[in-house]
Scaffold this motif. Structure first.
Motif, PDB file in Angstrom:
ATOM      1  N   MET A   1      40.973  37.011  60.161  1.00 44.42           N
ATOM      2  CA  MET A   1      41.410  37.053  58.707  1.00 44.42           C
ATOM      3  C   MET A   1      42.364  37.821  58.375  1.00 44.42           C
ATOM      4  N   ASP A   2      43.267  37.546  57.422  1.00 42.64           N
ATOM      5  CA  ASP A   2      44.161  38.378  56.915  1.00 42.64           C
ATOM      6  C   ASP A   2      43.469  39.680  56.175  1.00 42.64           C
ATOM      7  N   ALA A   3      43.789  40.919  56.819  1.00 41.86           N
ATOM      8  CA  ALA A   3      42.820  41.969  56.267  1.00 41.86           C
ATOM      9  C   ALA A   3      43.132  42.392  54.680  1.00 41.86           C
ATOM     10  N   ASN A   4      44.154  41.606  54.271  1.00 42.39           N
ATOM     11  CA  ASN A   4      44.503  41.965  52.918  1.00 42.39           C
ATOM     12  C   ASN A   4      44.336  41.025  51.927  1.00 42.39           C
ATOM     13  N   ILE A   5      43.320  40.155  52.435  1.00 41.67           N
ATOM     14  CA  ILE A   5      43.066  38.955  51.558  1.00 41.67           C
ATOM     15  C   ILE A   5      41.444  38.635  51.677  1.00 41.67           C
ATOM     16  N   VAL A   6      40.594  38.392  50.780  1.00 41.25           N
ATOM     17  CA  VAL A   6      39.408  38.007  50.771  1.00 41.25           C
ATOM     18  C   VAL A   6      39.315  36.491  50.896  1.00 41.25           C
ATOM     19  N   LYS A   7      38.608  36.164  51.969  1.00 37.76           N
ATOM     20  CA  LYS A   7      38.373  34.682  52.024  1.00 37.76           C
ATOM     21  C   LYS A   7      36.979  34.196  51.472  1.00 37.76           C
ATOM     22  N   LEU A   8      36.960  33.639  50.413  1.00 32.66           N
ATOM     23  CA  LEU A   8      35.648  33.251  49.645  1.00 32.66           C
ATOM     24  C   LEU A   8      35.174  32.125  49.752  1.00 32.66           C
ATOM     25  N   GLY A  27      45.051  31.902  39.192  1.00 32.16           N
ATOM     26  CA  GLY A  27      45.804  33.360  39.656  1.00 32.16           C
ATOM     27  C   GLY A  27      45.416  34.421  38.944  1.00 32.16           C
ATOM     28  N   GLU A  28      44.319  34.167  38.309  1.00 28.94           N
ATOM     29  CA  GLU A  28      43.529  35.241  37.610  1.00 28.94           C
ATOM     30  C   GLU A  28      42.764  36.307  38.489  1.00 28.94           C
ATOM     31  N   VAL A  29      42.668  36.061  39.809  1.00 29.54           N
ATOM     32  CA  VAL A  29      42.283  36.951  40.461  1.00 29.54           C
ATOM     33  C   VAL A  29      43.153  37.358  41.865  1.00 29.54           C
ATOM     34  N   GLU A  30      43.462  38.505  41.942  1.00 27.83           N
ATOM     35  CA  GLU A  30      44.264  38.892  43.218  1.00 27.83           C
ATOM     36  C   GLU A  30      43.712  38.769  44.468  1.00 27.83           C
ATOM     37  N   ASN A  31      44.602  38.814  45.562  1.00 31.32           N
ATOM     38  CA  ASN A  31      44.207  39.158  47.077  1.00 31.32           C
ATOM     39  C   ASN A  31      42.851  38.321  47.387  1.00 31.32           C
ATOM     40  N   ILE A  32      42.918  37.213  47.055  1.00 37.90           N
ATOM     41  CA  ILE A  32      41.878  36.220  47.329  1.00 37.90           C
ATOM     42  C   ILE A  32      42.121  34.848  47.493  1.00 37.90           C
ATOM     43  N   GLN A  33      41.453  34.185  48.474  1.00 37.15           N
ATOM     44  CA  GLN A  33      41.622  32.699  49.015  1.00 37.15           C
ATOM     45  C   GLN A  33      40.451  32.087  49.024  1.00 37.15           C
ATOM     46  N   LEU A  34      40.369  30.971  48.294  1.00 44.11           N
ATOM     47  CA  LEU A  34      39.347  30.024  48.246  1.00 44.11           C
ATOM     48  C   LEU A  34      39.261  29.172  49.560  1.00 44.11           C
ATOM     49  N   THR A  35      38.339  29.311  50.209  1.00 46.30           N
ATOM     50  CA  THR A  35      38.419  28.745  51.704  1.00 46.30           C
ATOM     51  C   THR A  35      37.413  27.731  51.898  1.00 46.30           C
ATOM     52  N   LEU A 303      35.123  39.766  39.262  1.00 51.63           N
ATOM     53  CA  LEU A 303      35.661  39.153  40.547  1.00 51.63           C
ATOM     54  C   LEU A 303      36.690  39.905  41.254  1.00 51.63           C
ATOM     55  N   ASN A 304      37.570  40.502  40.333  1.00 50.97           N
ATOM     56  CA  ASN A 304      38.679  41.307  40.649  1.00 50.97           C
ATOM     57  C   ASN A 304      38.155  42.682  41.509  1.00 50.97           C
ATOM     58  N   ASN A 305      37.246  43.208  40.737  1.00 52.31           N
ATOM     59  CA  ASN A 305      36.714  44.493  41.206  1.00 52.31           C
ATOM     60  C   ASN A 305      35.932  44.432  42.506  1.00 52.31           C
ATOM     61  N   VAL A 307      36.714  42.067  44.710  1.00 52.32           N
ATOM     62  CA  VAL A 307      37.743  41.862  45.946  1.00 52.32           C
ATOM     63  C   VAL A 307      38.380  43.294  46.330  1.00 52.32           C
ATOM     64  N   ARG A 308      38.545  44.022  45.168  1.00 50.87           N
ATOM     65  CA  ARG A 308      39.166  45.525  45.552  1.00 50.87           C
ATOM     66  C   ARG A 308      38.080  46.346  46.218  1.00 50.87           C
ATOM     67  N   ALA A 309      36.758  46.112  45.988  1.00 50.72           N
ATOM     68  CA  ALA A 309      35.814  47.071  46.556  1.00 50.72           C
ATOM     69  C   ALA A 309      35.587  46.494  48.107  1.00 50.72           C
ATOM     70  N   ILE A 310      36.036  45.411  48.394  1.00 51.84           N
ATOM     71  CA  ILE A 310      36.079  45.010  49.749  1.00 51.84           C
ATOM     72  C   ILE A 310      37.142  45.332  50.478  1.00 51.84           C
ATOM     73  N   LEU A 311      38.341  45.308  49.734  1.00 45.79           N
ATOM     74  CA  LEU A 311      39.670  45.539  50.644  1.00 45.79           C
ATOM     75  C   LEU A 311      39.924  46.872  50.520  1.00 45.79           C
ATOM     76  N   PHE A 312      39.751  47.651  49.417  1.00 46.45           N
ATOM     77  CA  PHE A 312      40.009  49.155  49.101  1.00 46.45           C
ATOM     78  C   PHE A 312      39.072  50.081  48.850  1.00 46.45           C
ATOM     79  N   GLY A 313      37.975  49.808  48.792  1.00 51.38           N
ATOM     80  CA  GLY A 313      36.846  50.470  48.708  1.00 51.38           C
ATOM     81  C   GLY A 313      36.648  51.035  47.310  1.00 51.38           C
ATOM     82  N   GLU A 314      37.150  50.423  46.423  1.00 55.83           N
ATOM     83  CA  GLU A 314      36.872  50.797  45.037  1.00 55.83           C
ATOM     84  C   GLU A 314      35.382  50.616  44.538  1.00 55.83           C
ATOM     85  N   PRO A 315      34.942  51.509  43.766  1.00 58.03           N
ATOM     86  CA  PRO A 315      33.524  51.404  43.447  1.00 58.03           C
ATOM     87  C   PRO A 315      33.184  50.043  42.633  1.00 58.03           C
ATOM     88  N   LEU A 316      32.108  49.485  42.876  1.00 59.57           N
ATOM     89  CA  LEU A 316      31.530  48.126  42.146  1.00 59.57           C
ATOM     90  C   LEU A 316      31.401  48.420  40.786  1.00 59.57           C
TER      91      LEU A 316
END
Length: 382
Positions: A1-8, A27-35, A303-305, A307-316
């Motif tokens: 999987m693309d490390a910069n994309i959350v596959k949801l 497009g309201e949520v970044e770095n995400i793909q509905l799979t 949902l954006n938060n 995603v960022r928690a998964i990809l970049f470690g942002e606190p939930l």
């Protein structure tokens, strides 16, 4: 999987799930793909590049997702979330975290290091609730002495319940107004004002609707600093009220009909009371409209938060464990009403679970009505 994309994968395709899906597709949520999506029946309109599963296990095990958003009936939250967490799949769960805080506690305990587990407590992003919390946390109101929230603006007509087999049953939802509509308000209440140490709850069951669970609630709270609180809720009252008051020694906040008013005393209430010689005196007060009119896409923010928690470690913003306190309060109100006794917090979650299981044992899912319901989700947010 693309490390910069959350596959949801989205599990459940009901009304709220469709809103989350639309946020992603628009497009309201970044770095995400509905799979992938999952529902018991094949959807009428298939999404290009999105695989449908009829089994949540198959979706989770497919290798197509590294995160799931669970938007199924409450009775399945525990089972599905537990399976995903065991597979190291990140989880964003619709509220509540389970039928009870007991279930929620077990889920939180099963979360493995590095796995993000969040709850859709979207009203924590509401601009006015954020403002209220900032003001209370700043200490400008002084010690909180009384809180009061009347939230009877959750009116639901009979078709709302009859259109599903699980809503407003002990077996399917674990309760009614408290764990469905008002869990958001109770979450905001405790987020801002803290968790009470004792609850006296008074519930009416099926007062307005042909249901077995609570559709009207009055609860009395006592806090550790001797502050008191009242929470009133109903799904059978129209027109309803949404008024939230926070009273402190130095001032107060009043949120009503979308307006937020701050009142600050020139002297604290106790200082004035103990020093004035005016038998009918009152502290001077400055009144300010501090309403925040910003409108935000609450669900997309959470949902954006996530995603960022998964990809970049942002606190939930809304970790799953944050949903336990509001469920403890809701469960405590019900337990107090059932036993006609005051309930102390921290809640004895196992004792509540035993009471709930007795209710579930005598509960049945209803036969869904074949009436075609009109659905406008924008009307559901109050």
């Amino acid at each position: 999987m693309d490390a910069n994309i959350v596959k949801l994968g989205v599990i459940g395709l009901g009304n709220i799930a469709q809103q989350h899906i639309n946020n992603i597709l628009q497009g309201e949520v970044e770095n995400i793909q509905l799979t992938a999506v999952c529902s018991r029946q094949q959807p009428e309109n298939e999404l290009a590049g999105v695989q449908h599963f009829s089994s949540y296990q198959q979706l989770i095990d497919s290798g197509l997702v590294n995160a799931v958003l669970i938007a199924t009936p409450t009775m399945s939250h525990y089972e599905i979330a537990q399976y995903a967490l065991e597979k190291d799949i990140h989880v964003l769960l619709e509220k509540p975290i389970g039928l009870s805080a007991y279930e929620g506690e077990k889920l939180v305990a099963s979360t493995q290091p590095g796995t993000q587990f969040a709850l859709m407590l979207n009203q924590r992003t509401d601009a006015n609730y954020v403002k209220i919390k900032q003001i209370v946390d700043s200490g400008v109101l002084g010690a909180i002495t009384r809180t009061h929230w009347t939230m009877t603006n959750w009116f639901r007509p009979e078709i709302y319940f009859q259109a599903s087999d699980w809503r407003a049953t002990w077996k399917g939802e674990g309760g009614g107004a408290l764990v469905n509509q008002c869990i958001h308000n109770i979450d905001i209440f405790q987020w801002i004002c803290g968790v009470p140490v004792a609850i006296n709850g008074f519930c009416e069951f099926g007062k307005y609707h042909d249901i077995e669970v609570e559709d009207e609630v009055t609860a009395y709270f006592r806090y550790a600093n001797k502050a008191t609180g009242v929470f009133v809720a109903s799904t059978g009252e129209a027109p309803g009220v949404n008024r939230f008051d926070v009273i402190g020694d130095k001032g107060s906040l009043h949120f009503d009909s979308g307006k937020l008013i701050q009142k600050l005393n020139k002297q604290s209430t106790q200082t004035f009371s103990r020093n004035t010689t005016d038998m009918f005196g009152m502290p001077e007060v400055a009144t300010t409209d501090v309403t925040v009119n910003d409108k935000v896409n609450q669900h997309a923010i959470i949902l954006n938060n996530f995603v960022r928690a998964i990809l970049f470690g942002e606190p939930l913003m809304t970790p799953a464990h944050a949903g336990l306190a509001s469920l403890d309060i809701a469960n405590g109100i019900l337990m107090s009403s059932w036993t006609n006794q005051q309930v102390s917090l921290p809640l004895d979650r196992q004792a509540y679970q035993q009471q709930l299981e007795r209710k579930i044992a005598s509960s049945k899912l209803r036969i869904k009505s074949n009436i075609q319901a009109t659905v406008d989700m924008s009307k559901s947010y109050r």
